[in-house]
Enzyme design. Structure first.
Site, short mmCIF file in Angstrom:
data_model
loop_
_atom_site.label_atom_id
_atom_site.label_comp_id
_atom_site.label_asym_id
_atom_site.label_seq_id
_atom_site.Cartn_x
_atom_site.Cartn_y
_atom_site.Cartn_z
N ASP A 132 0.81 -1.22 0.00
CA ASP A 132 0.00 0.00 0.00
C ASP A 132 0.84 1.27 0.00
O ASP A 132 0.61 2.18 -0.80
CB ASP A 132 -0.94 0.03 1.22
CG ASP A 132 -2.05 -0.99 1.10
OD1 ASP A 132 -2.19 -1.59 0.00
OD2 ASP A 132 -2.76 -1.22 2.09
N ARG A 189 2.85 5.16 17.23
CA ARG A 189 2.48 6.22 16.28
C ARG A 189 3.12 7.57 16.62
O ARG A 189 3.64 8.25 15.72
CB ARG A 189 0.95 6.36 16.17
CG ARG A 189 0.24 5.08 15.74
CD ARG A 189 0.86 4.43 14.52
NE ARG A 189 0.15 3.24 14.09
CZ ARG A 189 0.73 2.12 13.68
NH1 ARG A 189 2.06 2.02 13.67
NH2 ARG A 189 0.03 1.10 13.28
N ASP A 247 -5.52 4.48 14.20
CA ASP A 247 -4.18 4.96 13.85
C ASP A 247 -4.21 6.26 13.05
O ASP A 247 -3.35 7.12 13.23
CB ASP A 247 -3.41 3.87 13.11
CG ASP A 247 -2.97 2.76 14.07
OD1 ASP A 247 -2.73 3.07 15.25
OD2 ASP A 247 -2.86 1.60 13.64
N SER A 278 -4.56 -8.15 8.81
CA SER A 278 -3.88 -6.86 8.89
C SER A 278 -3.02 -6.90 10.15
O SER A 278 -3.54 -7.08 11.25
CB SER A 278 -4.92 -5.75 8.96
OG SER A 278 -4.30 -4.58 9.44
N1 ARG Z 1 -6.60 -1.88 17.38
C1 ARG Z 1 -5.25 -1.64 17.77
C2 ARG Z 1 -5.05 -0.19 18.11
O1 ARG Z 1 -5.83 0.61 17.71
C3 ARG Z 1 -4.25 -2.16 16.78
C4 ARG Z 1 -4.27 -1.56 15.41
C5 ARG Z 1 -3.16 -2.17 14.64
N2 ARG Z 1 -3.24 -2.02 13.25
C6 ARG Z 1 -3.32 -3.06 12.41
N3 ARG Z 1 -3.24 -2.80 11.14
N4 ARG Z 1 -3.44 -4.28 12.80
O2 ARG Z 1 -4.13 0.15 18.77
#
Ligand code: ARG
Length: 420
Positions: free
Chosen positions: A25, A106, A135, A186
């Protein structure tokens, strides 16, 4: 953060810094952003201990995909010391379970993006998140805090870079990236843990299959118990079995040893900031073992009222960090409180790792508040039990007054035992 722009840059064109993972991506996003906006793209890859490819390979791929510059940062130690350690000191578990694996990475990625934007003269930042997750909020709110002068675009969400478009674009432009391999999940991972979502896990009744996990072995058939001593100084782990290590090394060692025992597997339906409930699988062997040990050392060394209050602060801290508030004033104030509570959190915790659990089996600390002579029921007792009688009399006074008033007004004292 003050970084001088080195050299002369061709500034006639807009420049955009992109948070680059090296995957399909964001590789496609380099060209896609260029086509959709006319800007030059600077790819920024940040190593937070996700493992996998060499940074130099990732850098070269970004350039091959059309980036005018590619910036890679080995931020593993910075991540461990400045992001994982505060999370440990806060015993941070969102919804009492999730150790904030993605949430704490992040803000650090953003820090490096901003640094690159300054260095390469960019005025816009880009990330590859979808419009449904946390995110995107974490990236953009952190951008706002760190660099309010820069703007932000989100190609997947705002420039319609769907997966199908990405695959087609990659093949058409013969980008040096696998476009056929389809991973059903993912995944986001770093040294603090691993997050897995989507695919068949979206059906809440489906149990996770073996292929979901990579940081942990199946705890059903564990190897023999593994015992270790973790030494802490002011709430930071500094040694395992007497061997001094930095935070990164400690987390890595525990990922291996606790991972071998299947510790830190988490299956949760989680409340996202955007209002959606989502099913997530996490693996965080090192984080879970460390939080278990740290929390117990706090039980030994932190004064009761401070400890009770800290549990509320810890919970709030985890919610704020989950909710994209890493750089917020409240989070900063809570940091100051938490740091202050760690003054005496120094000592050793013995942990037994076995069959999916990290169990504390021993604690010792020079700054312990545990007083053997006060606690003992054996000889040597220094606690004067005669004081307890008067204490209870006064402590129970409000309850006594309220009960007497109930009787006066005929409300009785029926606590489910019938009016005797
Ligand atoms: N739900 C978790 C969070 O918001 C993990 C997100 C991780 N992203 C992923 N593409 N799996 O912190």
């Amino acid at each position: 953060m003050e970084l001088k722009i080195e050299g002369e840059y061709e500034m006639s064109k807009k420049r955009i810094v992109l948070a680059y993972s090296g995957g399909l991506d964001t590789s496609v996003a380099i060209g896609w952003i260029g086509e959709q906006t006319g800007a030059e793209v600077i790819a920024v890859a940040v190593d937070v201990g996700q493992g996998g490819e060499d940074l130099e390979v990732i850098r070269q791929r970004a350039l091959d995909c059309g980036a005018v510059e590619a910036y890679v940062a080995d931020a593993k130690e910075e991540f461990a010391s400045e992001y994982c350690m505060p999370a440990l000191q806060a015993n941070a578990l969102y919804q009492d379970k999730y150790p904030l694996v993605s949430a704490i990475s992040r803000p650090l990625i953003v820090k490096h993006l901003v640094r690159a934007a300054r260095q390469f003269g960019a005025d816009t930042m880009a990330h590859g998140c979808t419009g449904k997750g946390n995110d995107q909020v974490r990236f953009e709110v952190s951008f706002t805090s760190m660099a309010p002068d820069l703007s932000c675009i989100s190609p997947v969400r705002d420039l319609a870079l769907t997966r199908d478009v990405a695959i087609e674009y990659g093949q058409e432009h013969q980008l040096p990236i696998e476009t056929t391999k389809h991973n059903p999940f993912s995944i986001d991972q770093n040294v603090w843990g691993r997050a897995v979502e989507t695919g068949f896990l979206e059906d809440l009744w489906n149990a996770p299959t073996k292929d979901v996990y990579t940081y942990t072995d199946d705890p059903t058939y564990p190897p023999l118990p593994d015992e270790l001593v973790i030494s802490f100084e002011k709430g930071i782990p500094v040694a395992i079995d007497g061997n001094l290590m930095n935070p990164l090394q400690i987390i890595q060692e525990l990922n291996t040893r606790a991972g071998a025992q299947g510790i830190g597997r988490i299956d949760i339906v989680e409340d996202r900031l955007v209002g959606i409930k989502s099913r997530e699988i996490y693996e965080a062997p090192g984080a879970i073992a460390l939080i278990e040990a740290h929390r117990e050392l706090e039980n030994v060394t932190i004064e009761r009222e401070q400890a009770r209050f800290k549990r509320q602060v810890d919970r709030r801290w985890a919610e704020l960090v989950y909710d994209a508030q890493w750089f917020s004033p409240l989070k900063k104030s809570l940091d100051a409180f938490i740091k202050d509570t760690q003054t005496y959190v120094t000592g050793d915790i013995r942990l037994q790792l076995h069959g999916g659990r990290a169990t504390v089996t021993g604690r010792r600390s020079e700054s312990s508040l545990y007083d053997f002579n006060l606690a003992t029921y054996e000889t040597g007792d220094t606690f004067d039990q005669s004081y307890a009688k008067g204490f209870i009399e006064i402590y129970g006074l409000p309850a006594k007054l309220a009960a007497a008033r109930d009787v006066k007004f005929g409300h009785g004292v029926d606590f489910g035992i019938g009016n005797l």
